[in-house]
Enzyme design. Structure first.
Site, PDB file in Angstrom:
ATOM      1  N   LYS A  48     -12.295 -37.470  79.485  1.00 54.75           N
ATOM      2  CA  LYS A  48     -12.252 -35.950  79.834  1.00 54.75           C
ATOM      3  C   LYS A  48     -13.619 -35.413  79.371  1.00 54.75           C
ATOM      4  CE  LYS A  48      -8.975 -31.918  79.592  1.00 54.75           C
ATOM      5  NZ  LYS A  48      -7.786 -31.664  79.023  1.00 54.75           N
ATOM      6  N   SER A  85      -1.328 -30.808  79.583  1.00 55.97           N
ATOM      7  CA  SER A  85      -2.510 -31.074  80.294  1.00 55.97           C
ATOM      8  C   SER A  85      -2.770 -32.563  80.339  1.00 55.97           C
ATOM      9  CB  SER A  85      -3.804 -30.560  79.647  1.00 55.97           C
ATOM     10  OG  SER A  85      -3.932 -29.098  79.528  1.00 55.97           O
ATOM     11  N   SER A 135      -4.668 -29.147  82.196  1.00 56.30           N
ATOM     12  CA  SER A 135      -6.208 -29.176  82.650  1.00 56.30           C
ATOM     13  C   SER A 135      -7.119 -30.312  82.982  1.00 56.30           C
ATOM     14  CB  SER A 135      -6.976 -28.580  81.334  1.00 56.30           C
ATOM     15  OG  SER A 135      -6.950 -29.386  80.300  1.00 56.30           O
TER      16      SER A 135
END
Length: 449
Positions: A79, A181, A157
Site C-alpha cells: 500500500k 481498510s 482504503s
C-alpha cells in the site's frame, strides 16, 4: 473471477520446479501493464526493474538451496503509505508527491523482503486512508472485479491492494486497517482480509491515520495466505494453520448495531452462512453487545481518527490544502475543534468499554457478523456528497467497532457465484489472532459451499 493460486500452491510449484520467481513476476507485470486492465489505477508505482532483479536473485538462491523461505520470489504489493527504500510514500495524495524518498524500508516491508517476498509495486488507496469506499480523485479508482462494466467501488482504503489480488497482479498485499481498510475491500472484492491485534505489528515507517486505531494487515486469496503473511509481518514463526473442528464451536451473533440496516443481499448471504455453520454443528447464539452502542460517544466530533489525523496534517494543510481530496480534508479538519481535554476523555472512555467487551465475548470462540452492511455501491452514484457519506458510514460501521475495541478480525467471502460479493466477519478480543485463523480456516469452505 479467475481461480488464482494461493501461497501454498505457489510454494509447491516453486519447490517442484514447475514455475520460477521470474515467471511469477513476469506474469504479474504483464497484467499490470495490460492497457485493457486495471493496472494503471491499481498501482501508483510498479518497480519492474527492481522486481525482476529480485526475482532472478531468488531463483539463483533456490537453485543452490539457499532461498530464505519457501515463499522466496513470490510477488506482493505494498500500500502506498508504507516506506520502501528509495521510493516516495505518497499515501495516495498529491501533497506528498515531492517528498524525499524513504531512507529505509518500513519494518513490515523489511520483514517481507527478509522472507524472500518480492515487492512488485505500490498500490493505490483512498487519500491518507480516510474512507471505506476506495475512491481516489488524484490517481483514479480501481474498479471492483464484480460486474466491472458497471463500475462498483472496490472498498477502501486499501483499494489497490485488494484489486491487485483479484486481478493476479500480486499474490499477497500489505494493507492497513484503521476502521476496516483491509476487511472492507476484501469483502467488496470477494477475497480475504485480516485485521490483526494492533500491538502485534510495528507501525513505524507508515503514514498514520490514527495511531490509536491503526493496524497493518494482509489481503490475499485465502485464510492460509493471510495467516502466512500475518506471521511474517509480526515476526512470528510461520506455522500451518490447523482448522478447528466446527462441531461445538460457540459463535455469537451481535444483535446490537451490526445487524441494523442490512442490504437484502447481505442479509440473505449472512443467514445462509449461519445455517450452514449450524448444520455443521456450530452453536450459534444471538447476543446483545451494549458496548457497540457505547462506541458512539467516542466518535462525536470525529473521534480518534479526526484528532490524530489533524495533529499529523495540520502543517501540511496550512501549506497545501488545495491539493487534498475535499472529502478527506473535511474529515481531517473535524479534529481541529477537538481540545486536549476532549482527547483525554476519548482515552478515558475507551478503556472500560474495551474491558466490558472482552468480558462479554469471553465465553465464545468468536463473534460472527456481516463484514459490511451493504454490497458495493456504484461509483457514479456517489457523486452526491450525501450519498457518499451514507455509503461510507455503512461501509465502515461494523468493521470500525472492532478497531475501537482493540480486537482482531477476519473477513471471508460468503456469497454464491454470480451474487454480489458479501463478507463474513469473525472477530474476537485482542490477542485472539491464532484462534481467529484456526476458526476461519475451518469455516471458509463451509460458508461458500
Amino acid at each position: 473471477m479467475p481461480n488464482h493460486p494461493t501461497l501454498a500452491t505457489l510454494t509447491a510449484d516453486l519447490a517442484a520446479g514447475r514455475t520460477t520467481a521470474r515467471k511469477l513476476v513476469d506474469d504479474c507485470l504483464a497484467k499490470i501493464a495490460d492497457e485493457a486492465g486495471e493496472g494503471a489505477r491499481v498501482f501508483i508505482q510498479a518497480d519492474a526493474d527492481g522486481t525482476i532483479a529480485a526475482a532472478d536473485a531468488m531463483d539463483k538462491l533456490r537453485e543452490v538451496s539457499a532461498a530464505p523461505s519457501p515463499y522466496a520470489g513470490i510477488p506482493v504489493s505494498i500500500k502506498d503509505l508504507f516506506d520502501v527504500e528509495g521510493q516516495v510514500s505518497r499515501a495516495g495524495s498529491l501533497t506528498l508527491k515531492d517528498a524525499p524518498p524513504a531512507a529505509k524500508d518500513a519494518p513490515v516491508v523489511a520483514r517481507l523482503r527478509r522472507a524472500g517476498f518480492v515487492v512488485i509495486g505500490r498500490t493505490n488507496m483512498t487519500e491518507f486512508a480516510y474512507s471505506g469506499l476506495g475512491i481516489n480523485p488524484h490517481y483514479g479508482t480501481p474498479k471492483n472485479p464484480w460486474r466491472r462494466d458497471i463500475g462498483y467501488v472496490p472498498g477502501g482504503s486499501s483499494s489497490g491492494a485488494a484489486v491487485s489480488i483479484t486481478d493476479g497482479m500480486a499474490y499477497g498485499a500489505l494493507g492497513t486497517d484503521t476502521g476496516g481498510s483491509c476487511r472492507i475491500p476484501a469483502a467488496y472484492c470477494g477475497i480475504v482480509g485480516y485485521k490483526p491485534t494492533a500491538r502485534r505489528v510495528p507501525l513505524d515507517g507508515g503514514i498514520p491515520l490514527s495511531v490509536t486505531l491503526d493496524s497493518y494487515g494482509p489481503i490475499a486469496r485465502s485464510v492460509g495466505c493471510c495467516a502466512v503473511l500475518d506471521a511474517v509481518l509480526t515476526g512470528e514463526p510461520i506455522a500451518q494453520v490447523v482448522p478447528r473442528p466446527v462441531r461445538g464451536l460457540r459463535l455469537a451473533v451481535p444483535t446490537t448495531v451490526m445487524l441494523d440496516d442490512l442490504n437484502p443481499a447481505v442479509a440473505r448471504a449472512f443467514e445462509r452462512a449461519l445455517d450452514r455453520l449450524a448444520d455443521a454443528g456450530a452453536l450459534i447464539d444471538h447476543i446483545a453487545v451494549p458496548e457497540f452502542g457505547e462506541v458512539a460517544a467516542l466518535n462525536v466530533g470525529g473521534g480518534f481518527a479526526a484528532a490524530e489525523s489533524w495533529a499529523w496534517h495540520r502543517a501540511l494543510i496550512a501549506e497545501k490544502a488545495e491539493l487534498y481530496d475535499p472529502r478527506v480534508l473535511s474529515r481531517i479538519r473535524r479534529g481541529e475543534s477537538l481540545s486536549a481535554a476532549d482527547y483525554v476523555d476519548l482515552l478515558t472512555i475507551r478503556r472500560p468499554i474495551i474491558a466490558g467487551f472482552e468480558r462479554r465475548v469471553a465465553p465464545y470462540d468468536a463473534l460472527i457478523a456481516p463484514t459490511v452492511a451493504i454490497t458495493p455501491p456504484v461509483m457514479a452514484d456517489l457523486a452526491d456528497d450525501a450519498a457518499y457519506v451514507k455509503a461510507n458510514m455503512l461501509s465502515l460501521r461494523n468493521c470500525s467497532l472492532i478497531n475501537i475495541l482493540d480486537g482482531c478480525a477476519i473477513s471471508l467471502p460468503c456469497h454464491r457465484e454470480g451474487e454480489p460479493p458479501v463478507g463474513l466477519m469473525l472477530a474476537a478480543a485482542g490477542g485472539s489472532d491464532r484462534r481467529i485463523f484456526e476458526l476461519a480456516a475451518a469455516i471458509e469452505k463451509i460458508v461458500r459451499a
